[in-house]
Design an enzyme around this catalytic site. Structure first.
Site, short mmCIF file in Angstrom:
data_model
loop_
_atom_site.label_atom_id
_atom_site.label_comp_id
_atom_site.label_asym_id
_atom_site.label_seq_id
_atom_site.Cartn_x
_atom_site.Cartn_y
_atom_site.Cartn_z
N ARG A 162 -75.83 -57.51 -15.51
CA ARG A 162 -76.25 -57.68 -16.90
C ARG A 162 -77.73 -57.35 -17.04
NH1 ARG A 162 -73.23 -62.20 -15.33
NH2 ARG A 162 -71.22 -62.45 -16.44
N LYS A 186 -74.76 -66.08 -14.92
CA LYS A 186 -74.50 -67.15 -15.87
C LYS A 186 -74.24 -68.46 -15.13
CE LYS A 186 -72.72 -64.44 -19.75
NZ LYS A 186 -71.58 -64.24 -20.67
N HIS A 257 -74.88 -53.13 -21.64
CA HIS A 257 -73.55 -53.68 -21.37
C HIS A 257 -72.52 -52.55 -21.30
CE1 HIS A 257 -72.27 -57.75 -20.69
NE2 HIS A 257 -71.10 -57.50 -21.24
N ARG A 260 -72.53 -51.43 -17.87
CA ARG A 260 -71.78 -52.42 -17.07
C ARG A 260 -70.28 -52.17 -17.20
NH1 ARG A 260 -71.96 -57.80 -15.04
NH2 ARG A 260 -70.47 -59.26 -15.96
N HIS A 283 -67.79 -62.52 -12.86
CA HIS A 283 -66.93 -63.17 -13.84
C HIS A 283 -66.36 -64.46 -13.25
CE1 HIS A 283 -65.99 -59.19 -16.15
NE2 HIS A 283 -67.10 -59.78 -16.58
N TYR A 292 -60.81 -54.45 -18.05
CA TYR A 292 -61.15 -53.12 -17.54
C TYR A 292 -59.92 -52.36 -17.07
CZ TYR A 292 -65.81 -54.95 -17.86
OH TYR A 292 -66.97 -55.49 -18.35
#
Length: 311
Positions: A162, A186, A257, A260, A283, A292
């Protein structure tokens, strides 16, 4: 928070206002969320409690399933999309779960709240040749900013990290011997992400000829620097990406993004398994990564329709 939301918050009955304050503090201290995410949760909670107050509720004990449903229904009648309604429902469930955990209510009334599934829009991705053109758009640059922009583009696409993770990198987070980045994602979860030989060349040029020219006493350990020598701002990194993409013929208008998304799609198309891509992107859930696979299938369908004689 907008002025209108602030006014609604200020008008809440004291008990509801106190509960909201406790919820906001819990979000900031316990869950380690970003400021943007906290504001989003709190804003939705403000309007939920505003709705409750208009129904005559004065304490969180008055919040029941009927109030939750009528709040969501009100939003739908005012034109809220399925995605917005789904987000509000998730925010409401977060709030009611906290009320139960904190002892403010005897039960979590949000557990029985059902919301519509948001339509999932497939992200725009660059074709491999477009991605190559984007990351090579700064090739030949020898000034400090050009060398830095080359690193921004190479690392975003090479690693799929990110933009917030990119600008948060320190020099010591780069293991050049093994070509790995130590990334803080995150929830402050740390992971190691590999990058390739082209990104290593860009890094070498930046660290040898670019960064020393911009570094000041305020630079600290930051890997990427702005013109004034401070840590590179995410907005500047986004501008770098948009400029490079805009100069690439036929490329969709994507930002960091989008790089990404493109990296994840291309890695899957190259034969990587979904679990590996999940680890690469950081994730928490495999379900997030599975989007994806849809991108890849859509591309395969397009190629088949164009190239197969019996398509």
């Amino acid at each position: 928070m907008t002025a209108r939301t602030a006014d609604a918050r200020a008008a809440l009955p004291p008990a509801l206002a106190a509960a909201l304050e406790g919820y906001e503090q819990a979000l900031r201290e316990e869950r380690d969320l970003s400021g943007h995410t906290v504001r989003g949760y709190v804003t939705d909670a403000v309007w939920l409690l505003d709705h409750l107050a208009r129904r005559g509720g004065t304490t969180v004990g008055d919040l029941d399933l009927a109030a939750l449903r009528s709040w969501l229904a009100q939003g739908r009648t005012r034109g809220a999309s399925r995605a917005t309604t789904a987000r509000r429902a998730a925010a409401a469930r977060s709030f009611t779960a906290w009320l139960r955990r904190s002892g403010a209510t005897a039960e979590d009334v949000g557990l029985r709240l059902v919301s519509p599934r948001a339509h999932r829009t497939l992200p725009d991705v660059l074709a491999p040749d477009q991605a190559r053109a984007v990351v090579e758009s700064t090739a030949g640059a020898d000034d400090p900013v050009g060398l830095r922009d080359a690193v921004v583009l190479e690392l975003l696409y090479a690693s799929g990290i990110r933009v917030s993770e990119l600008v948060g990198l320190d020099v010591d987070d780069v293991d050049r011997g093994r070509r790995l980045l130590r990334v803080l994602g995150k929830g402050r979860k740390e992971r190691s992400v590999p990058y390739g030989a082209p990104a290593e060349l860009a890094l070498d040029a930046w660290l040898v000829r670019g960064r020393p020219a911009l570094a000041t006493v305020e630079s600290g350990p930051a890997l990427l620097l702005g013109l004034r020598g401070r840590r590179l701002d995410a907005r500047e990194a986004r501008r770098t990406v948009h400029t490079a993409v805009a100069a690439t013929p036929g490329a969709p208008d994507v930002g960091p993004h989008g790089l990404r998304h493109s990296a994840a799609t291309h890695v899957l198309e190259g034969g990587a398994d979904l679990r590996s891509v999940q680890e690469l992107l950081g994730h928490a859930s495999l379900a997030t990564t599975q989007i994806y696979t849809h991108v890849t299938v859509e591309r395969l369908r397009a190629v088949h329709a164009q190239a197969h004689p019996r398509a």
